[in-house]
Design an enzyme around this catalytic site. Structure first.
Site, PDB file in Angstrom:
ATOM      1  N   HIS A 463      44.645  19.123  62.722  1.00  0.00           N
ATOM      2  CA  HIS A 463      43.428  19.565  62.021  1.00  0.00           C
ATOM      3  C   HIS A 463      42.170  18.848  62.526  1.00  0.00           C
ATOM      4  O   HIS A 463      41.055  19.189  62.095  1.00  0.00           O
ATOM      5  CB  HIS A 463      43.584  19.332  60.516  1.00  0.00           C
ATOM      6  N   ASP A 467      40.973  24.397  63.417  1.00  0.00           N
ATOM      7  CA  ASP A 467      40.679  24.762  62.037  1.00  0.00           C
ATOM      8  C   ASP A 467      41.647  25.828  61.554  1.00  0.00           C
ATOM      9  O   ASP A 467      42.382  26.437  62.333  1.00  0.00           O
ATOM     10  CB  ASP A 467      39.225  25.241  61.891  1.00  0.00           C
TER      11      ASP A 467
END
Length: 493
Positions: A463, A467
């Site tokens: 992450h 995204d």
């Protein structure tokens, strides 16, 4: 008297002779033992023999080289000795297999660099051997010289009986000198090549194909066997589908030994690699995304292609389709085929799609990868998977098979389960886990219930650079290729 005088004048040489068979004349005496003939005259003592008969006398040994375990790359400093192909007293030649060692990354076959006789094994099975330390002592011919980097020790004389040749146990790599030279020039270990010639002999084409997979180069296609089209199916009334019997898991039949005591074992081999990898993975903030895929059309397509693949000698599973669809998706979303440096300052986009496949073996979890999927057909991926699975089951995967991965798929559904939470393998940034395929009721566009082949997929992404929207879009594209496999033809190259 003349004969006895001749014996006394012979001194020590005469006393070495044992058997006196016959006296032919008064002027000379002949002593005969085995294949040696000694003649004594009145004036002088003459000794003659045949050159080849020296083999029954004591001979001197050559120099002994301490063959050290060389660096096998990837920062590996220690390995576990899993199997010896030779024993003390065996004769070996250059490139003969000596032993198989296992690091925390791969199993490697160590081959001899000398022609000689094994005099000492420095390690027993399952002992830890260290890079740069002696592995075996090999006696070589002193006249041929020794590499300067090796330690040479003096050896005592040995008898002819100790010189007896013994057959080497283990596997020999079959290859011509020209092929061996080509492998050495390109720093390739023959133990990592699967030979396609007779008796698994390694051919020049095997070396070139191996190089192509490492570098991503496309070689001219080699002559292939004629492709036989599948026979037309006779027209018949389709039989009603039979309900598959419910599979009952069979327990693993292992003898249960209850000792009543705790047991402590060191973490070695692939388990040691798993500890290192998972510790590094803890630093990655994982983002999860799950979905379900309708594989009804893909199941039908695979059933039609399986006989054709069998004719070509390849077992066709669903995994080649999953891998190829992932590669097509990575072309659109290259951030998932990237790596992040330790300081989180730079992202490297990988040119090759080296897609790893998690495998459960007796040695533990291993993740070999199919190199350059972006330039491979589904059939070529299936063929490479067959090779990796065969080597993985035998514990013979090489370092090149287990390193260089850029993206991973885990087919844990072959064991069971639907959704999971896969852990990213650093330095990769994404991984997918595939659940089992199960028949479930679903609604079509008209609101009618039909029987669908459903598989669940679970994704994990880094992450820090990926995204949620990017992961979802990639998953949707991958899903569309599998639900409509004919659409892959539009993007195949």
């Amino acid at each position: 008297m003349a004969a006895l005088s001749a014996v006394r004048s012979g001194g020590r040489a005469a006393r070495r002779l044992v058997c006196t068979h016959r006296v032919r004349s008064c002027s000379s005496i002949r002593f005969i033992k085995s294949k040696y003939v000694c003649v004594f005259d009145k004036s002088a003592l003459k000794f003659s023999h045949q050159q080849r008969l020296f083999r029954t006398s004591a001979v001197s040994r050559g120099q002994i080289v301490q063959f050290k375990l060389s660096d096998i790359g990837e920062g590996i400093t220690e390995v576990t000795v899993k199997e010896w192909y030779i024993k003390e007293g065996d004769s070996v030649s250059q490139f003969d297999s000596i032993c198989e060692v296992q690091s925390d990354k791969a199993s490697v076959t160590i081959t001899s660099r000398y022609d000689g006789i094994i005099r000492k094994l420095h390690y027993s099975l399952d002992e830890i051997a260290y890079v740069g330390k002696p592995l075996v002592d090999i006696e070589i011919d002193a006249s041929k010289g020794v590499a300067a980097a090796e330690d040479v020790v003096e050896a005592p004389p040995m008898s002819h009986e100790e010189h007896t040749h013994q057959e080497i146990k283990g596997h020999k790599t079959l290859a011509t000198p020209a092929v061996r030279r080509l492998a050495m020039e390109n720093n390739i270990k023959l133990s990592e090549i699967v030979g396609t010639g007779k008796d698994n002999r390694i051919l020049k084409e095997d070396i070139l194909n191996y190089l192509a997979k490492q570098t991503g180069a496309i070689l001219p296609p080699s002559p292939k066997a004629e492709i036989v089209p599948p026979l037309p199916k006779p027209e018949s009334v389709p039989a009603p589908p039979k309900d598959k019997a419910r599979k009952i898991p069979v327990p693993v039949s292992r003898p249960i030994v209850f000792s009543g005591k705790d047991k402590t074992e060191p973490i070695t081999g692939f388990h040691k690699a798993m500890v290192k990898t998972m510790n590094a993975a803890l630093k990655i903030p994982h983002f999860g995304y799950c979905d379900e895929i309708d594989l009804t059309q893909l199941v039908q397509l695979r059933e039609e292609l399986k006989p054709l693949a069998q004719i070509r000698g390849v077992k066709l599973s669903f995994m080649p389709f999953f891998i190829k669809a992932a590669s097509l998706g990575l072309l659109q979303y290259p951030i998932l085929n990237a790596s992040l440096d330790e300081n989180c300052q730079n992202v490297t986009y990988k040119a090759s799609h080296n897609i790893g496949v998690a495998m459960d073996t007796e040695q533990g979890l291993i993740v070999p990868n199919v190199k350059n999927v972006q330039v491979c057909s589904v059939f070529e991926i299936a063929s490479e998977l067959n090779r990796l699975q065969a080597l993985g089951s035998a514990g013979q995967l090489g370092t090149s098979d287990l390193t260089g991965g850029t993206f991973t798929l885990s087919n844990v559904g072959t064991i069971g389960g639907t959704y999971t939470k896969p852990v990213i393998l650093p330095p990769e940034v994404a991984i997918g886990a595939l659940g089992k395929i199960q028949v479930l009721p679903r609604f079509n566009g008209k609101g009618e219930v039909f029987k669908a082949q459903i598989m669940n997929v679970s994704w994990s992404a880094d992450h820090r650079i990926i995204d949620g929207a990017t992961m979802a879009r990639f998953s949707n594209l991958w899903k569309s290729y599998l639900e409509n496999p004919a659409s892959m033809l539009l993007d195949l190259k």
